[in-house]
Design an enzyme around this catalytic site. Structure first.
Site, PDB file in Angstrom:
ATOM      1  N   HIS A 222       0.865  -1.175   0.000  1.00  9.85           N
ATOM      2  CA  HIS A 222       0.000   0.000   0.000  1.00  9.85           C
ATOM      3  C   HIS A 222       0.904   1.228   0.000  1.00  9.85           C
ATOM      4  CE1 HIS A 222      -2.869   2.959   1.608  1.00  9.85           C
ATOM      5  NE2 HIS A 222      -3.850   2.107   1.338  1.00  9.85           N
TER       6      HIS A 222
ATOM      7  N   ASP B 206       2.664  -4.374   8.153  1.00  9.96           N
ATOM      8  CA  ASP B 206       1.418  -3.644   7.948  1.00  9.96           C
ATOM      9  C   ASP B 206       0.274  -4.641   8.107  1.00  9.96           C
ATOM     10  OD1 ASP B 206      -0.804  -2.296   7.075  1.00  9.96           O
ATOM     11  OD2 ASP B 206      -0.001  -1.761   5.107  1.00  9.96           O
TER      12      ASP B 206
ATOM     13  N   GLN C 239      -4.875  -5.187   6.901  1.00  6.81           N
ATOM     14  CA  GLN C 239      -5.809  -6.132   6.297  1.00  6.81           C
ATOM     15  C   GLN C 239      -5.745  -7.520   6.918  1.00  6.81           C
ATOM     16  OE1 GLN C 239      -8.064  -5.095   4.353  1.00  6.81           O
ATOM     17  NE2 GLN C 239      -7.253  -3.134   3.658  1.00  6.81           N
TER      18      GLN C 239
ATOM     19  N   LYS D  11     -11.070  -0.415  10.145  1.00  3.71           N
ATOM     20  CA  LYS D  11     -11.166  -1.609   9.307  1.00  3.71           C
ATOM     21  C   LYS D  11     -11.577  -2.844  10.107  1.00  3.71           C
ATOM     22  CE  LYS D  11      -7.645   0.034   6.021  1.00  3.71           C
ATOM     23  NZ  LYS D  11      -8.518   0.311   4.875  1.00  3.71           N
TER      24      LYS D  11
ATOM     25  N   CYS E 146      -4.752   2.520  -3.711  1.00  5.16           N
ATOM     26  CA  CYS E 146      -3.530   3.027  -3.061  1.00  5.16           C
ATOM     27  C   CYS E 146      -2.369   2.054  -3.227  1.00  5.16           C
ATOM     28  CB  CYS E 146      -3.776   3.315  -1.579  1.00  5.16           C
ATOM     29  SG  CYS E 146      -4.919   4.672  -1.285  1.00  5.16           S
TER      30      CYS E 146
END
Length: 417
Positions: free
Chosen positions: A120, A197, A200, A223, A373
């Site tokens: 991302h 990261d 997700q 999220k 993104c």
């Protein structure tokens, strides 16, 4: 199905207001259950005050609530201590904080930072910027035709110059789950810091930072059923203690002492606060921390393992349905459900992704279109207009997918594709 979706949807006011909504844009943001909304309202109605230093009851209670929120998050990801949990605005701010802190504390000219082509922008641009400022270099690991990381190339790239390896756990485009434990093992051989990261992954699968053997993890509240405006940066205490913060101001210091002569500062002594406060300057976002805690408790009640199984079931069914149009629809990344999350990006031959998303919106179906993104990844894949993306969560079921596929069929017929 693994989850009782009809019962879950009753917990979400948005679906009462829009009962016909097919919401397949969960990788961008998720909806909020009533308990989260009520928890935020309850804080403002009953406990609103600024934390720390206030000697009155409301301030003391707000401080207790905020500190407890760090503890809840720490247990959720199996951190070593609540002091390792830092609240930010989102994953993007967490990654910027890390890039500048690590850059200021550890990076020297000639050092290298390793990322992947599937990152991302939030896990790419901050590292590119700090590399420019510190005269360091960015090394990029590619992915194969299934969107899976080339671990052999990673091993070849990581060397004694590598100071940071920052990798997404789950691609927000391809849905591929990276083996971050393997990545950490490769990086730690040369003493590199490992940043993950988890934007997700944390909302969808069980996360244990100890078992993964990583150094830093970032994720966003919005999220995972929580409010917009709060994110998390977790880091190993020994590294955090050694790092200076990039942001300065109120509450992140214990004391500030300066001596002035002829309008000039001739002496200063700044004592930073303890963890995690030295990385949380200014007025804390207590209300959203309260909302995040309720979101976490809600997810724990459902069980992250059940959520993972539910999304894999939906992904398997969706891929099967989309393969009915295999000459017209190309699914990006692996179709192996064991290697995927509930994210599916695709391209419909001969149709701009934005046009498809708009036509679906006329049927009250919400998806995402564009580069998500992750423009370098799309360029790498030869997709100059991006892709369409659907992503699932706990309130999606087979009927959502059927309506989505039926709408695709309608679009193909309308446009004569």
């Amino acid at each position: 199905m693994v989850l009782d979706v009809s019962s879950i949807r009753e917990d979400f006011p948005i679906f009462r207001r829009y009962p016909d909504l097919v919401y397949l844009d969960n990788a961008a943001t998720t909806h909020k259950p009533r308990v989260v909304i009520e928890a935020i309202r309850n804080f403002y109605e009953n406990f609103n005050a600024n934390i720390h230093r206030g000697l009155y009851d409301l301030s003391q209670k707000a401080t207790e609530i905020y500190e407890d929120a760090h503890e809840v998050v720490a247990k959720f990801i199996n951190a070593y201590s609540w002091e390792e949990v830092i609240f930010t605005r989102n994953s993007t701010e967490s990654l910027n904080l890390l890039a500048y802190s690590i850059g200021l504390n550890y990076l020297q000219p000639g050092d290298e930072i390793v990322i992947s082509i599937a990152e991302h922008h939030s896990n790419m641009l901050p590292w590119m910027r700090i590399a420019e400022l510190r005269n360091a270099s960015i090394r990029i690991v590619r992915v194969d035709e299934n969107g899976e990381m080339d671990y052999r190339e990673l091993e070849n790239i990581v060397n004694e110059k590598t100071k940071v390896v920052s990798i997404t756990h789950v691609s927000n485009v391809l849905g591929v789950i990276n083996d971050v434990k393997k990545i950490a093992s490769i990086a730690h051989r040369v003493g590199a810091i490992v940043v993950v990261d988890g934007a997700q992954s944390v909302p969808h699968i069980p996360i244990d930072v100890k078992a993964l053997d990583i150094d830093f993890l970032v994720f966003s509240g919005h999220k995972m059923l929580g409010p917009m405006g709060i994110g998390v940066l977790w880091g190993r205490k020994d590294i955090l203690m050694d790092m200076d913060p990039p942001f300065y101001g109120g509450d992140m210091v214990k004391s500030v002492d300066i001596a002035i002569r002829d309008s000039n500062i001739v002496k200063k002594n700044i004592v930073l606060n303890d963890l995690p406060w030295k990385f949380e300057p200014g007025t804390a976002n207590v209300a959203d921390a309260v909302g995040l805690v309720e979101a976490i408790r809600y997810l724990i009640r459902i069980d992250l393992n059940n959520i993972d199984l539910h999304e894999k079931e939906l992904a398997r069914y969706t891929i099967k349905r989309l393969e009915e149009y295999n000459e017209k629809i190309t699914i990006l990344g692996s179709k192996d459900i064991a290697k995927k999350s509930g994210i599916i990006s695709f391209v419909l031959q001969g149709l701009d992704p934005q046009v498809l998303a708009y036509m679906l919106s006329t049927k009250n179906i919400a998806i995402r279109a564009g580069f998500h993104c992750a423009q370098p990844l799309h360029r790498y894949l030869g997709l100059n207009k991006g892709s369409d993306r659907i992503s699932f969560y706990i309130y999606n079921d087979y009927s959502d997918i059927d309506r989505f596929v039926d709408a695709i069929d309608w679009i193909l017929k309308e446009l004569g594709i």
